[in-house]
Design a protein around this motif. Sequence first.
Motif, PDB file in Angstrom:
ATOM      1  N   ALA A 118       0.873  -1.225   0.123  1.00  0.00           N
ATOM      2  CA  ALA A 118      -0.001   0.070  -0.068  1.00  0.00           C
ATOM      3  C   ALA A 118       0.877   1.173   0.106  1.00  0.00           C
ATOM      4  O   ALA A 118       1.816   1.198   0.571  1.00  0.00           O
ATOM      5  CB  ALA A 118      -0.946   0.161   1.349  1.00  0.00           C
ATOM      6  N   ASN A 119       0.221   2.362  -0.500  1.00  0.00           N
ATOM      7  CA  ASN A 119       0.749   3.711  -0.421  1.00  0.00           C
ATOM      8  C   ASN A 119      -0.272   4.395  -1.215  1.00  0.00           C
ATOM      9  O   ASN A 119      -0.855   4.002  -2.282  1.00  0.00           O
ATOM     10  CB  ASN A 119       2.143   3.618  -1.318  1.00  0.00           C
ATOM     11  CG  ASN A 119       2.778   5.145  -1.343  1.00  0.00           C
ATOM     12  OD1 ASN A 119       2.132   6.230  -1.009  1.00  0.00           O
ATOM     13  ND2 ASN A 119       4.243   5.207  -1.319  1.00  0.00           N
ATOM     14  N   GLN A 120      -0.867   5.479  -0.699  1.00  0.00           N
ATOM     15  CA  GLN A 120      -1.981   6.012  -1.191  1.00  0.00           C
ATOM     16  C   GLN A 120      -1.198   7.029  -2.451  1.00  0.00           C
ATOM     17  O   GLN A 120      -2.200   7.384  -3.452  1.00  0.00           O
ATOM     18  CB  GLN A 120      -2.709   7.255  -0.486  1.00  0.00           C
ATOM     19  CG  GLN A 120      -1.899   8.819  -0.184  1.00  0.00           C
ATOM     20  CD  GLN A 120      -0.570   8.814   0.583  1.00  0.00           C
ATOM     21  OE1 GLN A 120      -0.126   7.672   0.908  1.00  0.00           O
ATOM     22  NE2 GLN A 120      -0.181   9.801   0.908  1.00  0.00           N
ATOM     23  N   LYS A 121      -0.031   7.142  -2.899  1.00  0.00           N
ATOM     24  CA  LYS A 121       0.228   7.747  -3.712  1.00  0.00           C
ATOM     25  C   LYS A 121       0.552   6.589  -5.035  1.00  0.00           C
ATOM     26  O   LYS A 121       0.447   5.607  -4.708  1.00  0.00           O
ATOM     27  CB  LYS A 121       1.914   8.107  -3.672  1.00  0.00           C
ATOM     28  CG  LYS A 121       2.263   9.569  -3.342  1.00  0.00           C
ATOM     29  CD  LYS A 121       3.680   9.871  -3.478  1.00  0.00           C
ATOM     30  CE  LYS A 121       3.900  10.321  -4.916  1.00  0.00           C
ATOM     31  NZ  LYS A 121       4.349  11.409  -5.288  1.00  0.00           N
ATOM     32  N   GLY A 122      -0.081   7.385  -6.266  1.00  0.00           N
ATOM     33  CA  GLY A 122      -0.312   6.282  -7.313  1.00  0.00           C
ATOM     34  C   GLY A 122       1.146   6.366  -8.163  1.00  0.00           C
ATOM     35  O   GLY A 122       1.752   7.218  -8.120  1.00  0.00           O
ATOM     36  N   GLY A 175       4.533  11.533   1.099  1.00  0.00           N
ATOM     37  CA  GLY A 175       3.628  10.652   0.984  1.00  0.00           C
ATOM     38  C   GLY A 175       3.845   9.530   2.095  1.00  0.00           C
ATOM     39  O   GLY A 175       3.115   9.140   2.985  1.00  0.00           O
ATOM     40  N   LEU A 176       5.249   9.514   2.542  1.00  0.00           N
ATOM     41  CA  LEU A 176       5.460   8.559   3.486  1.00  0.00           C
ATOM     42  C   LEU A 176       5.176   8.935   4.906  1.00  0.00           C
ATOM     43  O   LEU A 176       4.521   7.981   5.601  1.00  0.00           O
ATOM     44  CB  LEU A 176       7.038   8.389   3.494  1.00  0.00           C
ATOM     45  CG  LEU A 176       7.661   7.652   4.583  1.00  0.00           C
ATOM     46  CD1 LEU A 176       7.310   6.213   4.455  1.00  0.00           C
ATOM     47  CD2 LEU A 176       9.213   7.599   4.525  1.00  0.00           C
ATOM     48  N   SER A 177       5.152  10.288   5.386  1.00  0.00           N
ATOM     49  CA  SER A 177       4.778  10.488   6.720  1.00  0.00           C
ATOM     50  C   SER A 177       3.097  10.420   6.552  1.00  0.00           C
ATOM     51  O   SER A 177       2.612   9.996   7.861  1.00  0.00           O
ATOM     52  CB  SER A 177       5.172  12.204   6.858  1.00  0.00           C
ATOM     53  OG  SER A 177       4.757  12.805   5.861  1.00  0.00           O
ATOM     54  N   VAL A 178       2.456  10.638   5.746  1.00  0.00           N
ATOM     55  CA  VAL A 178       0.964  10.318   5.605  1.00  0.00           C
ATOM     56  C   VAL A 178       0.747   8.932   5.865  1.00  0.00           C
ATOM     57  O   VAL A 178      -0.153   8.599   6.986  1.00  0.00           O
ATOM     58  CB  VAL A 178       0.325  10.721   4.318  1.00  0.00           C
ATOM     59  CG1 VAL A 178      -1.332  10.089   4.315  1.00  0.00           C
ATOM     60  CG2 VAL A 178       0.478  12.232   3.985  1.00  0.00           C
ATOM     61  N   MET A 179       1.442   7.859   5.219  1.00  0.00           N
ATOM     62  CA  MET A 179       1.340   6.490   5.355  1.00  0.00           C
ATOM     63  C   MET A 179       1.646   6.004   7.054  1.00  0.00           C
ATOM     64  O   MET A 179       1.016   5.201   7.632  1.00  0.00           O
ATOM     65  CB  MET A 179       1.929   5.757   4.696  1.00  0.00           C
ATOM     66  CG  MET A 179       1.540   5.622   3.161  1.00  0.00           C
ATOM     67  SD  MET A 179      -0.065   5.327   3.016  1.00  0.00           S
ATOM     68  CE  MET A 179      -0.141   3.470   3.650  1.00  0.00           C
ATOM     69  N   ILE A 180       2.824   6.779   7.261  1.00  0.00           N
ATOM     70  CA  ILE A 180       3.299   6.294   8.894  1.00  0.00           C
ATOM     71  C   ILE A 180       2.222   6.702   9.958  1.00  0.00           C
ATOM     72  O   ILE A 180       1.786   5.829  10.921  1.00  0.00           O
ATOM     73  CB  ILE A 180       4.303   6.840   9.225  1.00  0.00           C
ATOM     74  CG1 ILE A 180       5.415   6.477   8.219  1.00  0.00           C
ATOM     75  CG2 ILE A 180       5.078   6.644  10.489  1.00  0.00           C
ATOM     76  CD1 ILE A 180       5.929   5.006   8.103  1.00  0.00           C
ATOM     77  N   ARG A 181       1.611   7.921   9.593  1.00  0.00           N
ATOM     78  CA  ARG A 181       0.488   8.397  10.589  1.00  0.00           C
ATOM     79  C   ARG A 181      -0.681   7.614  10.671  1.00  0.00           C
ATOM     80  O   ARG A 181      -1.304   7.096  11.570  1.00  0.00           O
ATOM     81  CB  ARG A 181       0.277   9.960  10.095  1.00  0.00           C
ATOM     82  CG  ARG A 181       0.774  10.700  11.064  1.00  0.00           C
ATOM     83  CD  ARG A 181       0.118  12.117  11.299  1.00  0.00           C
ATOM     84  NE  ARG A 181      -0.623  12.848   9.897  1.00  0.00           N
ATOM     85  CZ  ARG A 181       0.262  13.444   8.784  1.00  0.00           C
ATOM     86  NH1 ARG A 181       1.551  13.727   9.252  1.00  0.00           N
ATOM     87  NH2 ARG A 181      -0.137  13.796   7.804  1.00  0.00           N
ATOM     88  N   LEU A 182      -0.941   7.128   9.276  1.00  0.00           N
ATOM     89  CA  LEU A 182      -2.292   6.024   9.106  1.00  0.00           C
ATOM     90  C   LEU A 182      -2.109   4.831   9.843  1.00  0.00           C
ATOM     91  O   LEU A 182      -2.872   4.351  10.454  1.00  0.00           O
ATOM     92  CB  LEU A 182      -2.430   5.973   7.723  1.00  0.00           C
ATOM     93  CG  LEU A 182      -3.749   5.223   7.424  1.00  0.00           C
ATOM     94  CD1 LEU A 182      -5.072   5.755   7.647  1.00  0.00           C
ATOM     95  CD2 LEU A 182      -3.788   4.590   5.865  1.00  0.00           C
ATOM     96  N   ILE A 183      -0.721   4.276   9.653  1.00  0.00           N
ATOM     97  CA  ILE A 183      -0.558   2.998  10.223  1.00  0.00           C
ATOM     98  C   ILE A 183      -0.655   2.977  11.791  1.00  0.00           C
ATOM     99  O   ILE A 183      -1.171   2.192  12.507  1.00  0.00           O
ATOM    100  CB  ILE A 183       0.997   2.564  10.134  1.00  0.00           C
ATOM    101  CG1 ILE A 183       0.921   2.253   8.467  1.00  0.00           C
ATOM    102  CG2 ILE A 183       1.223   1.309  10.834  1.00  0.00           C
ATOM    103  CD1 ILE A 183       2.393   1.993   7.826  1.00  0.00           C
TER     104      ILE A 183
END
Length: 268
Positions: A9-13, A159-167
């Motif tokens: 997963a990664n919200q970035k396309g 994008g990475l920091s968004v994903m880490i927060r989401l996790i």
Amino acid sequence: MPARIIAVANQKGGVGKTTTTINLSAALAERGRRVLILDFDPQANATSGLGLEKTDGQSLYSVLLGEATLESRIKPTSVKRLEIVPSEVNLAGAEVDIPRMDRYLQRLREAIRPLADTDRYDLLVVDCPPSLGILTMNALTAADSILLPIQCEYYALEGLSVMIRLIEQIRNSGANPKLEIEGIVMTMYDQRTNLSQQVVQQVVQHLGEKVFETLIPRSVRVSEAPSYGQPVLTYDRNCTGTAAYRQLAREFLARERERAAPADPVVA
Ligand code: ATP
Ligand code: MG
């Protein structure tokens, strides 16, 4: 042994989620693992990239709604030990229908757990769409761990920091307290540019050992393989992309072994 469930997963396309799903899975199958890919993206790129037709009604959509069994959706691929639950555009309907249902974050988990708990597969690999919608949230709720592909380019860190927060949110909300980070895979690495090297350095600074040492180079053969409906491993056995995904599989398995059998405690 139950199968491990890994969400890619990664919200970035366009960062290499599907390419990594297909080729890491194929490389793991080559090394004897039994792998089931769940194509969880209505774009169905993993489905076509493995040479399967998109077929009306053949996706996880009806499985999520409880109207079909997971087993009835499984298809073989041209790679031994690698199977797939394909996708097609109807899966997009899940974004609308699932939020209205009970336990809407747990739909995928409840649909796949019975199969994951048998010993039919070693790994279930979920290829997520490029969004943080209901499909990705279901995948992260179902998964034991997340594998995060990051493209070696300037905006990677945002994008990475968004994903880490989401996790962290998913862990803290109780939806999936045990969600781990399997690792970060740096994709489309171009060794001729300083930018690629800098991005890798920065990501390593933030996430240290979570970053796989294996870098996936930008390779024309990797980008061609899906149009032949094959993983790059069978499309061109000798290219740099194939070597990189094989190396990634070795590193993935080495880490898995390390986690299963931690080094002996040091006796003082
Ligand atoms: P989406 O967010 O749309 O699902 P994605 O994150 O799944 O995209 P991919 O589809 O795997 O990303 O890759 C995006 C594009 O980059 C594709 O055209 C793919 O062929 C290409 N690509 C991925 N990895 C490489 C690579 N190592 N070398 C060259 N091209 C690559
Ligand atoms: Mg994709």
